[in-house]
Design a protein around this motif. Structure first.
Motif, PDB file in Angstrom:
ATOM      1  N   TYR A 160      -6.692  -0.859   1.718  1.00  0.00           N
ATOM      2  CA  TYR A 160      -7.848  -0.509   2.538  1.00  0.00           C
ATOM      3  C   TYR A 160      -9.085  -1.186   1.938  1.00  0.00           C
ATOM      4  N   ARG A 183      -9.766  -5.556   9.849  1.00  0.00           N
ATOM      5  CA  ARG A 183      -8.369  -5.230   9.535  1.00  0.00           C
ATOM      6  C   ARG A 183      -7.660  -4.489  10.659  1.00  0.00           C
ATOM      7  N   THR A 184      -8.409  -3.717  11.422  1.00  0.00           N
ATOM      8  CA  THR A 184      -7.777  -2.754  12.314  1.00  0.00           C
ATOM      9  C   THR A 184      -8.341  -2.880  13.721  1.00  0.00           C
ATOM     10  N   GLY A 189      -4.395   6.634   6.036  1.00  0.00           N
ATOM     11  CA  GLY A 189      -4.926   6.161   7.296  1.00  0.00           C
ATOM     12  C   GLY A 189      -5.886   7.120   7.970  1.00  0.00           C
ATOM     13  N   HIS A 244     -10.598   4.615   7.090  1.00  0.00           N
ATOM     14  CA  HIS A 244     -10.272   3.195   7.190  1.00  0.00           C
ATOM     15  C   HIS A 244     -10.924   2.345   6.106  1.00  0.00           C
TER      16      HIS A 244
END
Length: 327
Positions: free
Chosen positions: A284, A322-323, A106, A109
């Motif tokens: 990822y 995704r984040t 992490g 990203h």
């Protein structure tokens, strides 16, 4: 909110990868980027291009034009443009593994990768079939290869197989897993709530109702029926010779081809310079250039950076999808 940071691996140090990375960072970015590679090689590429390159520590990265954060992974021997050295194979693989590890933790990203030279890596004593396979083994997951450009997205049910082995490799289990991965990635990485996927047949005319092969009837159609029952929007099996007509492509978010040369020549003809190679199914986003090391162009300043620029932009969009990250 977490600031977006991408990992960047230049690839084969004697090829065009390092100079494409230098060109990539000549424009200011709205996200952080850490390169994993050899500082001397990157500086030599910048000198050859007569472009500025300021290498900084990741914590000092401001995304300014000409600035690149670096996690140094030194080469074993000096690099000459266009002359790959097997002794540097371990540094190339180490850069990929280290960058991917940062993504798995992490710290980064998404992963953007330049071109590598498979033969040189194997000559360096490292069994290597491809970066896609290397990353899948490291993450311990199944993956799907997708190539994309502004016109279309094409995923592959099989990748680098001899043609005579393709039919046996397409099983109900493998095809189902591939379609599930593609469907999930279109939702997660591309923000498409109800993906529409065109599935090509294996044989000419999609088997012509069994007259030109039985894989469509025995394998593909039953799998599609099961997945449609789960709510997936799947069209096919379709004849490959008409599935890529512009009017038809507008109806799909992606096309699943049964083998490498069934789908990729069409995609590359429609926009090779802006095509990227995406690995679906990893924890990822990973996006690569869709070209080779171009050893004959290395150091001359004529290599087109369009694919790497597109790869970085695509990876950033996928990571943001995704984040919860800052723009």
């Amino acid at each position: 909110m977490t600031p977006l940071r991408l990992a960047l691996v230049p690839g084969e140090p004697a090829g065009v990868g390092p100079e494409l990375c230098v060109r990539l960072v000549q424009t200011a970015r709205s996200y952080g980027m850490t390169a994993f590679g050899d500082p001397q090689t990157l500086r030599a590429a910048a000198d050859a291009l007569k472009l500025p390159l300021h290498l900084v520590a990741p914590e000092d990265d401001q995304g300014r034009a000409g600035e690149l954060a670096l996690h140094p992974i030194p080469n074993a021997v000096d690099v000459a443009f266009g002359q790959p050295a097997p002794a540097n194979a371990h540094a190339v693989i180490d850069a990929l593994h280290t960058a991917a590890a940062h993504c798995l933790r992490g710290d980064c990203h998404g992963l953007v990768t330049g071109p590598v030279h498979k033969a040189v890596i194997n000559d360096g004593g490292i069994p290597y079939t491809g970066t896609t396979e290397l990353l899948a083994e490291q993450a311990r997951c199944g993956v799907v290869m997708m190539l994309a450009n502004p016109t279309m997205r094409v995923a592959l049910a099989t990748t680098h197989l001899p043609l005579r082995e393709v039919a046996d490799a397409i099983t109900p289990a493998s095809l189902s897993a591939t379609l599930r991965t593609v469907h999930a990635a279109l939702r997660t990485d591309f923000g498409i709530d109800q993906p529409r996927i065109a599935v090509l047949g294996l044989n000419p005319h999609a088997g012509e109702a069994g007259h030109l092969g039985h894989e469509e009837i025995a394998v593909i159609e039953p799998v599609l029926a099961v997945l449609r029952g789960e709510g997936m929007s799947l069209e096919g099996p379709l004849p490959a010779d008409t599935a890529f007509l512009p009017g038809r492509l507008k109806r799909y978010d992606a096309v699943l081809a049964m083998y490498h040369d069934q789908g990729l020549p069409v995609l590359k003809f429609s926009g090779f310079e802006h095509a990227v190679n995406i690995t679906l199914g990893l924890p990822y986003p990973r996006v690569a250039v869709d070209h080779g090391t171009a050893l004959d162009l290395a150091g001359k300043g004529t290599a087109d950076p369009s694919s790497l620029i597109a790869a970085a932009a695509t990876c950033a969009r996928m990571a943001r999808a995704r984040t919860a990250i800052m723009p």
